[in-house]
Design an enzyme around this catalytic site. Structure first.
Site, PDB file in Angstrom:
ATOM      1  N   HIS A 176       0.835  -1.209   0.000  1.00 30.40           N
ATOM      2  CA  HIS A 176       0.000   0.000   0.000  1.00 30.40           C
ATOM      3  C   HIS A 176       0.867   1.255   0.000  1.00 30.40           C
ATOM      4  O   HIS A 176       2.054   1.213   0.323  1.00 30.40           O
ATOM      5  CB  HIS A 176      -0.922   0.024   1.216  1.00 30.40           C
ATOM      6  N   LYS A 201      -0.822   5.009   4.640  1.00 30.12           N
ATOM      7  CA  LYS A 201      -1.820   4.131   5.268  1.00 30.12           C
ATOM      8  C   LYS A 201      -1.527   3.956   6.757  1.00 30.12           C
ATOM      9  O   LYS A 201      -0.401   3.697   7.150  1.00 30.12           O
ATOM     10  CB  LYS A 201      -1.837   2.771   4.559  1.00 30.12           C
TER      11      LYS A 201
HETATM   12  N1  LIG Z   1     -13.132  -0.575   2.029  1.00 36.49           N
HETATM   13  C1  LIG Z   1     -12.419  -0.090   0.987  1.00 36.49           C
HETATM   14  O1  LIG Z   1     -12.636  -0.436  -0.177  1.00 36.49           O
HETATM   15  C2  LIG Z   1     -11.331   0.897   1.280  1.00 36.49           C
HETATM   16  C3  LIG Z   1     -11.057   1.219   2.583  1.00 36.49           C
HETATM   17  N2  LIG Z   1     -10.142   2.177   2.869  1.00 36.49           N
HETATM   18  C4  LIG Z   1     -10.021   2.537   4.266  1.00 36.49           C
HETATM   19  O2  LIG Z   1     -10.699   3.781   4.464  1.00 36.49           O
HETATM   20  C5  LIG Z   1     -10.078   4.500   5.534  1.00 36.49           C
HETATM   21  C6  LIG Z   1      -9.714   5.896   5.060  1.00 36.49           C
HETATM   22  O3  LIG Z   1      -8.719   5.819   4.073  1.00 36.49           O
HETATM   23  P1  LIG Z   1      -8.207   7.130   3.314  1.00 36.49           P
HETATM   24  O4  LIG Z   1      -9.336   7.820   2.649  1.00 36.49           O
HETATM   25  O5  LIG Z   1      -7.040   6.704   2.518  1.00 36.49           O
HETATM   26  O6  LIG Z   1      -7.713   8.008   4.570  1.00 36.49           O
HETATM   27  P2  LIG Z   1      -7.547   9.603   4.659  1.00 36.49           P
HETATM   28  O7  LIG Z   1      -6.674   9.840   5.848  1.00 36.49           O
HETATM   29  O8  LIG Z   1      -7.165  10.165   3.337  1.00 36.49           O
HETATM   30  O9  LIG Z   1      -9.020  10.127   4.965  1.00 36.49           O
HETATM   31  C7  LIG Z   1      -9.655  10.015   6.204  1.00 36.49           C
HETATM   32  C8  LIG Z   1     -10.408  11.331   6.424  1.00 36.49           C
HETATM   33  O10 LIG Z   1     -11.217  11.186   7.584  1.00 36.49           O
HETATM   34  C9  LIG Z   1     -11.042  12.370   8.365  1.00 36.49           C
HETATM   35  N3  LIG Z   1     -11.417  12.130   9.747  1.00 36.49           N
HETATM   36  C10 LIG Z   1     -10.650  11.744  10.786  1.00 36.49           C
HETATM   37  N4  LIG Z   1     -11.395  11.664  11.914  1.00 36.49           N
HETATM   38  C11 LIG Z   1     -12.654  12.008  11.572  1.00 36.49           C
HETATM   39  C12 LIG Z   1     -13.871  12.130  12.288  1.00 36.49           C
HETATM   40  N5  LIG Z   1     -13.935  11.855  13.594  1.00 36.49           N
HETATM   41  N6  LIG Z   1     -14.989  12.503  11.618  1.00 36.49           N
HETATM   42  C13 LIG Z   1     -14.938  12.795  10.305  1.00 36.49           C
HETATM   43  N7  LIG Z   1     -13.806  12.698   9.567  1.00 36.49           N
HETATM   44  C14 LIG Z   1     -12.684  12.308  10.191  1.00 36.49           C
HETATM   45  C15 LIG Z   1      -9.573  12.722   8.166  1.00 36.49           C
HETATM   46  O11 LIG Z   1      -9.307  14.042   8.577  1.00 36.49           O
HETATM   47  P3  LIG Z   1      -7.801  14.399   9.074  1.00 36.49           P
HETATM   48  O12 LIG Z   1      -6.900  14.098   7.934  1.00 36.49           O
HETATM   49  O13 LIG Z   1      -7.906  15.862   9.425  1.00 36.49           O
HETATM   50  O14 LIG Z   1      -7.553  13.519  10.264  1.00 36.49           O
HETATM   51  C16 LIG Z   1      -9.452  12.519   6.668  1.00 36.49           C
HETATM   52  O15 LIG Z   1      -9.894  13.636   5.942  1.00 36.49           O
HETATM   53  C17 LIG Z   1      -8.904   3.628   5.982  1.00 36.49           C
HETATM   54  O16 LIG Z   1      -9.306   2.811   7.070  1.00 36.49           O
HETATM   55  C18 LIG Z   1      -8.623   2.764   4.770  1.00 36.49           C
HETATM   56  O17 LIG Z   1      -7.980   1.568   5.090  1.00 36.49           O
HETATM   57  C19 LIG Z   1      -9.425   2.805   1.885  1.00 36.49           C
HETATM   58  C20 LIG Z   1      -9.609   2.480   0.577  1.00 36.49           C
HETATM   59  C21 LIG Z   1     -10.598   1.497   0.161  1.00 36.49           C
HETATM   60  O1  LIG Z   2      -5.918   2.321   3.035  1.00 32.06           O
HETATM   61  C1  LIG Z   2      -6.119   1.963   1.839  1.00 32.06           C
HETATM   62  O2  LIG Z   2      -5.688   2.592   0.878  1.00 32.06           O
HETATM   63  C2  LIG Z   2      -6.915   0.756   1.616  1.00 32.06           C
HETATM   64  N1  LIG Z   2      -7.497   0.206   2.627  1.00 32.06           N
HETATM   65  C3  LIG Z   2      -8.310  -0.965   2.606  1.00 32.06           C
HETATM   66  C4  LIG Z   2      -7.618  -2.080   3.371  1.00 32.06           C
HETATM   67  O3  LIG Z   2      -6.986  -1.815   4.402  1.00 32.06           O
HETATM   68  O4  LIG Z   2      -7.755  -3.234   2.969  1.00 32.06           O
HETATM   69  C5  LIG Z   2      -8.725  -1.347   1.206  1.00 32.06           C
HETATM   70  C6  LIG Z   2      -7.667  -1.145   0.174  1.00 32.06           C
HETATM   71  O5  LIG Z   2      -6.674  -2.092   0.372  1.00 32.06           O
HETATM   72  C7  LIG Z   2      -7.103   0.271   0.232  1.00 32.06           C
END
Ligand SMILES: NC(=O)C1=CN([C@@H]2O[C@H](COP(=O)(O)OP(=O)(O)OC[C@H]3O[C@@H](n4cnc5c(N)ncnc54)[C@H](OP(=O)(O)O)[C@@H]3O)[C@@H](O)[C@H]2O)C=CC1
Ligand SMILES: O=C(O)C1=N[C@H](C(=O)O)C[C@H](O)C1
Length: 245
Positions: free
Chosen positions: A130, A134
């Site tokens: 990744h 992350k």
């Molecule tokens: N299921 C799937 O298909 C996928 C899952 N994911 C998962 O999604 C999650 C997020 O990933 P990603 O988008 O890359 O992370 P990011 O850090 O880019 O985004 C997370 C966002 O959430 C905000 N945030 C933090 N705390 C809060 C809160 N209490 N309320 C509202 N917003 C909040 C952060 O703000 P700030 O930066 O200011 O803290 C940030 O803007 C991870 O757990 C990742 O593993 C990712 C890709 C695909």
């Molecule tokens: O953090 C990510 O980027 C992703 N998170 C999810 C995971 O932890 O499996 C899904 C995907 O791999 C991207």
């Protein structure tokens, strides 16, 4: 028209979800909320999508359930105990919840096929790669894949993967998820990638999935948004059943 609220709206995934919702004829972006914003704006939505952080997602989800909203959760970090807690919240609340470690159709198929293939091989290990921003390791996808593989092998009565290691540097063999070794690589330039390595008698079968960008998760996210209200179960894990798997 389904009204959608996004939690984590300024994040990598949340931003992509906002764009995907705005581009869909049958969906309306009702609220975009990030850290520090009041959650109240989300009451304008029918379905809330959460892509935030494993450390805050439980509080977010509890708030959604208490407010009678349906929720689609992509944030990682859900173990058995967290899932039991979510089920307990849902007993006397009207909303449904879908929690999926990966919304990529190819990644879901990889998990499905890995589970089918794993009992036929002596050895199995997972390598996930990744982007270096992350927060969690191993990935939720790798963790879930390992759990599914371990359950399939246990049901088939397959012996643990052979491993003669008796000494080595800490971490050299990765983490152990239900007996399946999972290796996490964090690499600039990467998005989300996973290999499942299966080894048998004179053959190695490698299954690989690559998410080249975050738009790859959107068909699965939008499918979950459209289906969550009509799910037969209050809590759905993964989008496998939505895809007919
Ligand atoms: N299921 C799937 O298909 C996928 C899952 N994911 C998962 O999604 C999650 C997020 O990933 P990603 O988008 O890359 O992370 P990011 O850090 O880019 O985004 C997370 C966002 O959430 C905000 N945030 C933090 N705390 C809060 C809160 N209490 N309320 C509202 N917003 C909040 C952060 O703000 P700030 O930066 O200011 O803290 C940030 O803007 C991870 O757990 C990742 O593993 C990712 C890709 C695909
Ligand atoms: O953090 C990510 O980027 C992703 N998170 C999810 C995971 O932890 O499996 C899904 C995907 O791999 C991207």
């Amino acid at each position: 028209m389904i009204k959608v609220g996004v939690l984590g709206a300024r994040g990598r995934m949340g931003g992509e979800v906002c764009r995907a919702v705005e581009g869909a004829d049958d969906l309306e972006l009702a609220a975009a909320v990030d850290e520090g914003d009041a959650l109240d704006a989300l009451t304008a939505a029918d379905v809330v999508v959460d892509f935030t952080h494993p450390g805050v997602v439980m509080d977010n989800l509890q708030w959604c359930v208490k407010n009678g909203l349906h929720a689609v959760v992509g944030t990682t970090g859900f173990d058995a105990s967290r899932l039991d807690t979510v089920r307990s919240w849902l007993t006397d609340a009207p909303g449904n919840v879908i929690i999926a470690p990966n919304f990529g159709v190819g990644a879901v198929l990889m998990m499905h096929f890995a589970q089918k293939a794993a009992p036929f091989f002596e050895s199995v290990e997972i390598v996930e790669t990744h982007h270096p921003n992350k927060a969690d390791a191993p990935s939720g996808t790798a963790h879930r894949t390992a759990e599914l593989i371990a359950a399939a092998r246990a049901e088939a009565g397959v012996a643990p993967s052979p491993d003669a290691t008796t000494s080595g540097l800490h971490g050299a063999r990765g983490s152990d998820v239900d007996g399946v070794h999972v290796h996490a690589v964090r690499l600039a330039g990467a998005v989300a990638h996973q290999e499942v390595l299966l080894g048998g008698h004179g053959e190695i079968f490698t299954m690989r999935h690559d998410s080249m960008n975050r738009a790859s998760f959107m068909p699965g996210v939008l499918l979950a948004v459209r289906e969550v209200a009509g799910r037969p179960d209050r809590l759905t894990l993964g989008i496998e059943s939505l895809l007919g798997l």
